[in-house]
Design a protein around this motif. Structure first.
Motif, mmCIF file in Angstrom:
data_model
loop_
_atom_site.group_PDB
_atom_site.id
_atom_site.type_symbol
_atom_site.label_atom_id
_atom_site.label_comp_id
_atom_site.label_asym_id
_atom_site.label_seq_id
_atom_site.Cartn_x
_atom_site.Cartn_y
_atom_site.Cartn_z
ATOM 1 N N GLY A 1 -4.262 -4.127 11.068
ATOM 2 C CA GLY A 1 -3.150 -3.189 11.094
ATOM 3 C C GLY A 1 -1.831 -3.924 11.151
ATOM 4 O O GLY A 1 -1.730 -4.977 11.775
ATOM 5 N N PRO B 1 0.836 -1.198 0.000
ATOM 6 C CA PRO B 1 0.000 0.000 0.000
ATOM 7 C C PRO B 1 0.873 1.253 0.000
ATOM 8 O O PRO B 1 2.042 1.218 0.400
ATOM 9 C CB PRO B 1 -0.798 -0.122 1.301
ATOM 10 C CG PRO B 1 0.022 -0.999 2.175
ATOM 11 C CD PRO B 1 0.758 -1.926 1.266
ATOM 12 N N LYS B 2 0.292 2.351 -0.439
ATOM 13 C CA LYS B 2 1.030 3.620 -0.471
ATOM 14 C C LYS B 2 1.544 4.006 0.906
ATOM 15 O O LYS B 2 2.623 4.572 1.039
ATOM 16 C CB LYS B 2 0.142 4.721 -1.039
ATOM 17 C CG LYS B 2 -0.115 4.549 -2.517
ATOM 18 C CD LYS B 2 -0.993 5.642 -3.079
ATOM 19 C CE LYS B 2 -1.206 5.403 -4.568
ATOM 20 N NZ LYS B 2 -2.022 6.432 -5.181
ATOM 21 N N GLU B 3 0.766 3.659 1.961
ATOM 22 C CA GLU B 3 1.158 3.984 3.336
ATOM 23 C C GLU B 3 2.460 3.298 3.746
ATOM 24 O O GLU B 3 3.114 3.713 4.693
ATOM 25 C CB GLU B 3 0.050 3.588 4.323
ATOM 26 C CG GLU B 3 -1.237 4.345 4.156
ATOM 27 C CD GLU B 3 -2.177 3.739 3.115
ATOM 28 O OE1 GLU B 3 -3.339 4.156 3.095
ATOM 29 O OE2 GLU B 3 -1.765 2.861 2.325
ATOM 30 N N MET B 4 2.823 2.239 3.021
ATOM 31 C CA MET B 4 4.058 1.520 3.324
ATOM 32 C C MET B 4 5.097 1.737 2.227
ATOM 33 O O MET B 4 6.027 0.944 2.069
ATOM 34 C CB MET B 4 3.763 0.028 3.520
ATOM 35 C CG MET B 4 2.942 -0.255 4.772
ATOM 36 S SD MET B 4 2.531 -2.009 4.988
ATOM 37 C CE MET B 4 4.153 -2.717 5.301
ATOM 38 N N GLY C 1 0.448 0.730 -4.302
ATOM 39 C CA GLY C 1 -0.966 0.545 -3.999
ATOM 40 C C GLY C 1 -1.754 0.025 -5.188
ATOM 41 O O GLY C 1 -2.984 0.024 -5.159
#
Length: 143
Positions: free
Chosen positions: A87, A38-41, A45
């Motif tokens: 999470g 994902p973009k958060e990681m 994404g």
């Protein structure tokens, strides 16, 4: 405590190539997905990821466990849903990664106390709950 099944009823098989930036498919071809962080990681994404697959599996399995318990107790779980939030983050000072899960259950046809009792019972029946119990934080809530 290790849990051992008494009799294997079904075995799912999937093969991954390329890890989080790759491809995963089941041996029967029913699951065939492109993976991307994902973009958060820091990823693109542009594909699904293991956490989404885990969330989908846990939510589906927990919902089935809840329906099984409700059938035995003659409770109405029509229009119910289970949403799993999985999470991922660092553990052990950044030496590895771990999960935490939140299951949010909607049971519109039950009073809150009945719904909470049913969710607690389902948590004892669900294979995902049994697999994760004592290993990761799992929060249960009734919406």
């Amino acid at each position: 405590m290790t849990i051992a099944v008494e009799k294997v009823l079904y075995t799912a098989r999937a093969t991954a190539e390329g890890g989080r930036q790759g491809h995963t498919a089941s041996d029967d071809g029913k699951l065939d997905v492109t993976l991307a962080p994902p973009k958060e990681m820091g990823g693109s994404g542009d594909g699904t990821n293991p956490e989404q697959l885990f969330a989908a599996g846990y939510a589906s399995c927990f919902h089935s466990a809840m329906k099984t318990v409700a059938r035995k107790t003659k409770q109405n779980v029509d229009d119910s849903t289970v949403t799993a939030a999985v999470g991922i983050g660092p553990i052990n000072g950044g030496a590895g990664y771990g999960f935490e899960v939140e299951l949010v259950v909607s049971l519109p046809n039950l009073e809150r106390a009945e719904a909470e009792a049913l969710v607690a019972q389902a948590h004892q029946v669900c294979p995902y709950s049994n697999a994760t119990r004592g290993n990761i934080k799992v929060d249960l809530s009734v919406a």
